[in-house]
Motif scaffolding. Structure first.
Motif, short mmCIF file in Angstrom:
data_model
loop_
_atom_site.label_atom_id
_atom_site.label_comp_id
_atom_site.label_asym_id
_atom_site.label_seq_id
_atom_site.Cartn_x
_atom_site.Cartn_y
_atom_site.Cartn_z
N ALA A 51 77.92 -96.18 14.57
CA ALA A 51 76.70 -95.44 14.91
C ALA A 51 75.65 -96.37 15.52
O ALA A 51 74.98 -96.01 16.49
CB ALA A 51 76.15 -94.74 13.67
N GLU A 52 75.52 -97.57 14.97
CA GLU A 52 74.57 -98.54 15.51
C GLU A 52 74.95 -98.96 16.93
O GLU A 52 74.10 -99.05 17.82
CB GLU A 52 74.48 -99.76 14.60
CG GLU A 52 73.81 -99.46 13.28
CD GLU A 52 73.96 -100.59 12.27
OE1 GLU A 52 74.50 -101.66 12.62
OE2 GLU A 52 73.55 -100.39 11.12
N ASP A 53 76.25 -99.21 17.15
CA ASP A 53 76.72 -99.58 18.49
C ASP A 53 76.45 -98.45 19.49
O ASP A 53 76.00 -98.70 20.61
CB ASP A 53 78.23 -99.88 18.47
CG ASP A 53 78.57 -101.15 17.73
OD1 ASP A 53 77.65 -101.96 17.46
OD2 ASP A 53 79.76 -101.34 17.41
N ALA A 54 76.73 -97.21 19.08
CA ALA A 54 76.53 -96.07 19.97
C ALA A 54 75.05 -95.87 20.30
O ALA A 54 74.70 -95.61 21.45
CB ALA A 54 77.12 -94.82 19.33
N ALA A 55 74.18 -96.00 19.31
CA ALA A 55 72.74 -95.84 19.54
C ALA A 55 72.22 -96.93 20.47
O ALA A 55 71.43 -96.66 21.39
CB ALA A 55 71.98 -95.85 18.22
N ARG A 56 72.65 -98.14 20.24
CA ARG A 56 72.21 -99.26 21.09
C ARG A 56 72.67 -99.04 22.53
O ARG A 56 71.91 -99.23 23.48
CB ARG A 56 72.77 -100.58 20.55
CG ARG A 56 72.24 -101.80 21.25
CD ARG A 56 72.76 -103.11 20.67
NE ARG A 56 72.89 -103.12 19.23
CZ ARG A 56 74.06 -103.06 18.57
NH1 ARG A 56 75.20 -102.98 19.23
NH2 ARG A 56 74.10 -103.09 17.25
N GLU A 57 73.91 -98.61 22.69
CA GLU A 57 74.46 -98.39 24.02
C GLU A 57 73.74 -97.24 24.73
O GLU A 57 73.44 -97.33 25.92
CB GLU A 57 75.96 -98.10 23.92
CG GLU A 57 76.68 -98.06 25.23
CD GLU A 57 76.71 -99.39 25.96
OE1 GLU A 57 76.73 -99.36 27.22
OE2 GLU A 57 76.70 -100.46 25.31
N ALA A 71 77.29 -93.31 24.55
CA ALA A 71 77.30 -93.25 23.08
C ALA A 71 78.66 -92.81 22.56
O ALA A 71 79.19 -93.40 21.61
CB ALA A 71 76.20 -92.32 22.59
N HIS A 72 79.23 -91.78 23.17
CA HIS A 72 80.55 -91.29 22.75
C HIS A 72 81.61 -92.39 22.94
O HIS A 72 82.42 -92.64 22.03
CB HIS A 72 80.95 -90.05 23.54
CG HIS A 72 80.22 -88.82 23.12
ND1 HIS A 72 80.63 -88.04 22.06
CD2 HIS A 72 79.09 -88.23 23.60
CE1 HIS A 72 79.80 -87.03 21.92
NE2 HIS A 72 78.84 -87.13 22.83
N ALA A 136 72.13 -93.65 13.23
CA ALA A 136 71.42 -94.87 13.63
C ALA A 136 70.47 -94.53 14.76
O ALA A 136 70.72 -93.63 15.57
CB ALA A 136 72.42 -95.94 14.07
N THR A 137 69.37 -95.24 14.81
CA THR A 137 68.34 -95.04 15.83
C THR A 137 68.09 -96.36 16.55
O THR A 137 68.03 -97.41 15.92
CB THR A 137 67.03 -94.53 15.19
OG1 THR A 137 67.31 -93.31 14.51
CG2 THR A 137 65.96 -94.30 16.22
N SER A 138 67.93 -96.26 17.85
CA SER A 138 67.63 -97.44 18.65
C SER A 138 66.44 -97.14 19.55
O SER A 138 66.30 -96.03 20.07
CB SER A 138 68.85 -97.83 19.50
OG SER A 138 68.61 -99.02 20.20
N VAL A 139 65.59 -98.12 19.73
CA VAL A 139 64.37 -97.96 20.52
C VAL A 139 64.69 -98.10 22.00
O VAL A 139 65.44 -98.99 22.41
CB VAL A 139 63.31 -99.01 20.09
CG1 VAL A 139 62.08 -98.93 20.97
CG2 VAL A 139 62.95 -98.83 18.64
N VAL A 140 64.10 -97.21 22.81
CA VAL A 140 64.23 -97.27 24.26
C VAL A 140 63.10 -98.17 24.76
O VAL A 140 61.95 -98.02 24.36
CB VAL A 140 64.10 -95.86 24.88
CG1 VAL A 140 64.15 -95.94 26.40
CG2 VAL A 140 65.20 -94.96 24.35
#
Length: 149
Positions: A51-57, A71-72, A136-140
């Protein structure tokens, strides 16, 4: 009671077999429960990483479509690379942070669901599979140009 040559009373013959018949099933069940717990804990950690990898990507892409596709792909590759075999899986992407104006902080949130198979453990009372979920959340980047679709 008469004693045998080795000093064991004859009346105790066979008691070790009865004790083993009582103890071994419980011991085997305990080991299987430990394996099931370990599988769930390690799978949960690996799903968190996916989930972290997908959010970052997703957060580094400029358009909603590209972010969802990335993300997928990232979640699937991460699960595969870590050796997780999901009976079924899903990836949900919230790309709302890509629509905020440049200069404002946005976020991308990804939720990964994976159904982990436990049926090979053959334990009574244990479900055949368990669905684990991680978000997971990632900042834009607030100054990165964003595209429109």
């Amino acid at each position: 009671m008469p004693r045998t040559r080795w000093g064991v009373a004859q009346g105790d013959a066979g008691s070790a077999a009865i004790e083993a018949a009582i103890i071994f099933p419980a011991l085997i069940m305990f080991v299987c429960m430990a394996i099931a717990g370990g599988r769930l804990v390690t799978s949960g950690a690996k799903i968190d990483a996916a989930a972290e990898d997908a959010a970052r990507e997703a957060s580094i892409h400029r358009t909603v479509g590209a972010a969802q596709d990335a993300a997928h792909t990232a979640a699937t590759e991460s699960l595969t690379d870590q050796g997780i075999k999901c009976a079924s899986s899903s990836v949900a992407v919230d790309t709302g942070g890509l629509s905020v104006p440049v200069g404002q902080v946005g976020t991308v949130t990804v939720t990964v669901n994976c159904t982990v198979n436990l049926s090979d453990l053959l334990l009574p009372g244990v479900p055949g599979a368990r669905t684990l979920e991680s978000t997971a959340t990632s900042v834009v980047d607030q100054y990165r140009q964003r595209g429109n679709e």
